[in-house]
Write a protein that holds these residues in place. Structure first.
Motif, PDB file in Angstrom:
ATOM      1  N   GLY A  65      -0.081 -12.695  16.688  1.00  0.00           N
ATOM      2  CA  GLY A  65       0.192 -13.263  17.175  1.00  0.00           C
ATOM      3  C   GLY A  65      -1.476 -14.369  16.774  1.00  0.00           C
ATOM      4  N   TRP A  66      -2.249 -13.506  16.026  1.00  0.00           N
ATOM      5  CA  TRP A  66      -3.099 -14.520  15.389  1.00  0.00           C
ATOM      6  C   TRP A  66      -2.796 -15.988  14.379  1.00  0.00           C
ATOM      7  N   PRO A  67      -3.342 -17.119  14.259  1.00  0.00           N
ATOM      8  CA  PRO A  67      -2.920 -17.894  13.206  1.00  0.00           C
ATOM      9  C   PRO A  67      -2.995 -18.248  11.626  1.00  0.00           C
ATOM     10  N   TYR A  68      -2.333 -17.481  10.766  1.00  0.00           N
ATOM     11  CA  TYR A  68      -2.474 -17.419   9.577  1.00  0.00           C
ATOM     12  C   TYR A  68      -3.422 -16.133   9.165  1.00  0.00           C
ATOM     13  N   ALA A  69      -3.459 -15.377  10.322  1.00  0.00           N
ATOM     14  CA  ALA A  69      -3.416 -13.467  10.186  1.00  0.00           C
ATOM     15  C   ALA A  69      -2.330 -13.593   9.086  1.00  0.00           C
ATOM     16  N   PRO A  70      -2.772 -12.309   8.475  1.00  0.00           N
ATOM     17  CA  PRO A  70      -1.292 -11.641   7.359  1.00  0.00           C
ATOM     18  C   PRO A  70      -0.637 -10.373   8.482  1.00  0.00           C
ATOM     19  N   GLY A  71       0.421 -10.128   7.603  1.00  0.00           N
ATOM     20  CA  GLY A  71       0.939  -8.958   8.415  1.00  0.00           C
ATOM     21  C   GLY A  71       1.509  -8.370   6.762  1.00  0.00           C
ATOM     22  N   ILE A  72       1.995  -6.656   6.937  1.00  0.00           N
ATOM     23  CA  ILE A  72       2.909  -6.217   6.346  1.00  0.00           C
ATOM     24  C   ILE A  72       4.271  -5.608   6.704  1.00  0.00           C
ATOM     25  N   TRP A  73       5.006  -6.538   6.705  1.00  0.00           N
ATOM     26  CA  TRP A  73       6.373  -5.601   7.379  1.00  0.00           C
ATOM     27  C   TRP A  73       7.373  -6.132   7.078  1.00  0.00           C
ATOM     28  N   SER A  74       7.206  -7.184   6.216  1.00  0.00           N
ATOM     29  CA  SER A  74       7.717  -7.178   4.874  1.00  0.00           C
ATOM     30  C   SER A  74       7.726  -6.928   3.198  1.00  0.00           C
ATOM     31  N   GLU A  75       9.253  -7.364   2.776  1.00  0.00           N
ATOM     32  CA  GLU A  75       8.877  -7.116   1.528  1.00  0.00           C
ATOM     33  C   GLU A  75       7.733  -8.320   0.827  1.00  0.00           C
ATOM     34  N   GLU A  76       7.922  -9.772   0.758  1.00  0.00           N
ATOM     35  CA  GLU A  76       7.561 -10.848   0.533  1.00  0.00           C
ATOM     36  C   GLU A  76       5.984 -10.726   0.700  1.00  0.00           C
ATOM     37  N   GLN A  77       5.606  -9.873   2.189  1.00  0.00           N
ATOM     38  CA  GLN A  77       3.815  -9.794   2.763  1.00  0.00           C
ATOM     39  C   GLN A  77       3.841  -8.648   1.849  1.00  0.00           C
ATOM     40  N   VAL A  78       4.432  -7.557   1.495  1.00  0.00           N
ATOM     41  CA  VAL A  78       3.851  -6.125   0.340  1.00  0.00           C
ATOM     42  C   VAL A  78       3.924  -7.006  -0.905  1.00  0.00           C
ATOM     43  N   GLU A  79       5.082  -7.425  -1.744  1.00  0.00           N
ATOM     44  CA  GLU A  79       4.311  -8.127  -2.899  1.00  0.00           C
ATOM     45  C   GLU A  79       2.927  -8.974  -3.245  1.00  0.00           C
ATOM     46  N   ALA A  80       2.687  -9.736  -1.978  1.00  0.00           N
ATOM     47  CA  ALA A  80       1.566 -10.870  -1.624  1.00  0.00           C
ATOM     48  C   ALA A  80       0.537  -9.474  -1.927  1.00  0.00           C
ATOM     49  N   TRP A  81       0.151  -8.782  -0.677  1.00  0.00           N
ATOM     50  CA  TRP A  81      -0.431  -7.303  -0.611  1.00  0.00           C
ATOM     51  C   TRP A  81      -1.277  -7.141  -2.397  1.00  0.00           C
ATOM     52  N   ALA A 157       5.443   0.086   8.321  1.00  0.00           N
ATOM     53  CA  ALA A 157       3.139  -0.441   7.399  1.00  0.00           C
ATOM     54  C   ALA A 157       2.976   0.227   7.166  1.00  0.00           C
ATOM     55  N   ALA A 158       2.635   1.406   7.527  1.00  0.00           N
ATOM     56  CA  ALA A 158       2.051   2.993   6.507  1.00  0.00           C
ATOM     57  C   ALA A 158       3.072   2.818   5.217  1.00  0.00           C
ATOM     58  N   ARG A 159       3.770   2.801   5.588  1.00  0.00           N
ATOM     59  CA  ARG A 159       4.546   3.207   4.373  1.00  0.00           C
ATOM     60  C   ARG A 159       4.662   1.431   3.053  1.00  0.00           C
ATOM     61  N   ASN A 160       4.395   0.234   4.083  1.00  0.00           N
ATOM     62  CA  ASN A 160       4.451  -0.711   3.187  1.00  0.00           C
ATOM     63  C   ASN A 160       3.399  -0.503   2.994  1.00  0.00           C
ATOM     64  N   ALA A 161       1.819  -0.491   3.180  1.00  0.00           N
ATOM     65  CA  ALA A 161       0.766  -0.045   3.021  1.00  0.00           C
ATOM     66  C   ALA A 161       0.074   0.402   1.593  1.00  0.00           C
ATOM     67  N   MET A 162       0.893   1.555   1.465  1.00  0.00           N
ATOM     68  CA  MET A 162       0.627   2.270   0.459  1.00  0.00           C
ATOM     69  C   MET A 162       1.781   1.571  -0.570  1.00  0.00           C
ATOM     70  N   ALA A 163       2.997   1.293  -0.951  1.00  0.00           N
ATOM     71  CA  ALA A 163       3.648   0.452  -1.322  1.00  0.00           C
ATOM     72  C   ALA A 163       2.414  -0.615  -2.254  1.00  0.00           C
ATOM     73  N   ALA A 164       1.643  -1.305  -0.785  1.00  0.00           N
ATOM     74  CA  ALA A 164       1.135  -2.841  -1.468  1.00  0.00           C
ATOM     75  C   ALA A 164      -0.591  -1.607  -2.636  1.00  0.00           C
ATOM     76  N   GLY A 165      -0.041  -1.160  -2.388  1.00  0.00           N
ATOM     77  CA  GLY A 165      -1.717  -0.553  -3.650  1.00  0.00           C
ATOM     78  C   GLY A 165      -2.614   0.034  -2.651  1.00  0.00           C
ATOM     79  N   PHE A 166      -2.766   0.036  -1.430  1.00  0.00           N
ATOM     80  CA  PHE A 166      -3.562   0.093  -0.544  1.00  0.00           C
ATOM     81  C   PHE A 166      -3.755   2.208  -0.284  1.00  0.00           C
ATOM     82  N   ASP A 167      -5.614   2.410  -0.210  1.00  0.00           N
ATOM     83  CA  ASP A 167      -5.310   3.467   0.059  1.00  0.00           C
ATOM     84  C   ASP A 167      -5.350   4.266   1.728  1.00  0.00           C
ATOM     85  N   GLY A 168      -5.116   3.851   2.007  1.00  0.00           N
ATOM     86  CA  GLY A 168      -4.633   4.123   3.775  1.00  0.00           C
ATOM     87  C   GLY A 168      -4.572   2.819   4.738  1.00  0.00           C
ATOM     88  N   VAL A 169      -4.819   3.332   5.459  1.00  0.00           N
ATOM     89  CA  VAL A 169      -4.479   2.263   6.556  1.00  0.00           C
ATOM     90  C   VAL A 169      -5.233   2.924   8.031  1.00  0.00           C
TER      91      VAL A 169
END
Length: 357
Positions: A65-81, A157-169
């Motif tokens: 609910g925070w304005p302009y905060a990022p998410g990680i539930w969609s493919e578009e968000q994963v690609e942008a991360w 979210a955890a799976r997407n985080a790894m797909a986006a290149g994060f080192d963990g969550v």
């Protein structure tokens, strides 16, 4: 004696120092919660931290609910991360993402639906929306049949985080948000398997953590708690009774690290006279323990010297000091930040803080 500049292994991550960048909401994503290119430069500027914990990142439209905060539930968000994590890694940094469900601390004008919580109720004060601040709305109690779906969103979210290149969550279980609303009896009035006894109130945290571990491994899973004092109207009559068993449970699961946000009586954002539980949590949690809230470099080193902490996370100092570890090492003064630009859009107060000469 252990120094802030000694390396430390945090699960699967080899951190070159013990100065951690705490999660900092900055509001630079799009209205659709998609990361933007300037975020790559922002995080890369701060890659000298032993480990970066990203700003809180939503696991679902319901929970963000925070304005302009990022998410990680969609493919578009994963690609942008991906450019963000790539920029950090190219700068020799390490970054995990903090996955977040805000619970009752959202507004329907942002999420499109009534807030959910452990029980019926609403947070005190006002919430940020795209139209400015508005009073919090009454949350409904999350139904039992909704919890499996909630766990699915944490897994995604955890799976997407790894797909986006994060080192963990890092699982956000602090600061009066959804998991914290289940942990503490000042808000959790449930009479089912998720309410009442400390064991029951810990249940959601345990199930979320187990699901994330099953998805990405314990060595890439961390948790953040805020075990002392009230936060956003969320409090507990006996914090030790719930947070010590929670820490023991997380230790038994073998997570990479546990972060504790513990304000003191003179806390700049949240002050409390409730004693810090970190010394007692240190006795039961055997992994890497990271403390946070109003630490100066001197107090941080004292915490390491005492053995109560393995590392310290700094928040606001990283806003205006992108090279914070170097400044601490060289005993240089820290630059002040501009509160007016904390959550504003654009590069001002975001990319334009210089490194020390």
């Amino acid at each position: 004696m252990t120094s802030l500049f000694d390396p430390i292994r945090i699960g699967a991550i080899n951190a070159p120092n013990r100065i951690i960048m705490a999660p900092l909401t900055r509001g630079r994503a799009t209205r659709e919660h998609v990361p933007t290119p300037i975020m790559a430069e922002y995080y890369a500027q701060r890659a000298s931290a032993g480990l970066i914990v990203s700003e809180a990142t939503g696991i679902s439209p319901q929970g963000l609910g925070w304005p302009y905060a990022p998410g990680i539930w969609s493919e578009e968000q994963v690609e942008a991360w991906k450019p963000v994590t790539q920029a950090v890694h190219e700068a020799s940094g390490r970054i995990i993402t903090q996955i977040w469900h805000m619970g009752r601390a959202v507004h329907s004008s942002v999420t499109g639906e009534q807030p959910v919580s452990s029980s019926v109720g609403k947070a005190p004060g006002e919430v940020h929306t795209y139209e400015g601040k508005k009073p919090y709305e009454e949350a409904r109690a999350l139904r039992l049949d909704e919890i499996p779906g909630l766990l699915d969103t944490y897994e995604r979210a955890a799976r997407n985080a790894m797909a986006a290149g994060f080192d963990g969550v890092q699982i956000h279980a602090a600061n009066g948000y959804l998991i914290d609303e289940f942990l503490r009896n000042g808000v959790n009035h449930r009479t089912d398997a998720y309410g009442g006894s400390p064991e029951n109130r810990i249940r959601l945290l345990r199930e979320v953590t187990e699901r994330v571990i099953a998805t990405i491994g314990a060595d890439r899973t961390s948790v953040r708690l805020s075990p002392n004092g009230e936060t956003q109207g969320v409090d507990d009559s006996d914090p030790a009774a719930v947070f010590l068993p929670a820490a023991q449970m997380l230790s038994d699961l073998g997570i990479a690290s546990l972060g504790l946000r513990e304000p003191g009586p003179n806390g700049t954002f949240g002050a409390t006279t409730v004693p810090k539980l970190s010394p007692r949590i240190r006795e039961v949690f055997k992994g890497v323990l990271i403390l946070n809230s109003d630490y100066t470099p001197e107090l941080a080193q004292e915490a390491l010297d005492s053995g109560v902490a393995d590392a310290i996370s700094f928040g606001r100092p990283f806003i205006s000091n992108p090279d914070l570890p170097d400044r601490i090492r060289r005993h240089l003064p820290l630059a002040p930040d501009d509160m007016k630009t904390w959550y504003s859009q654009g590069t001002e107060g975001y990319l334009d803080y210089p490194r020390a000469s």
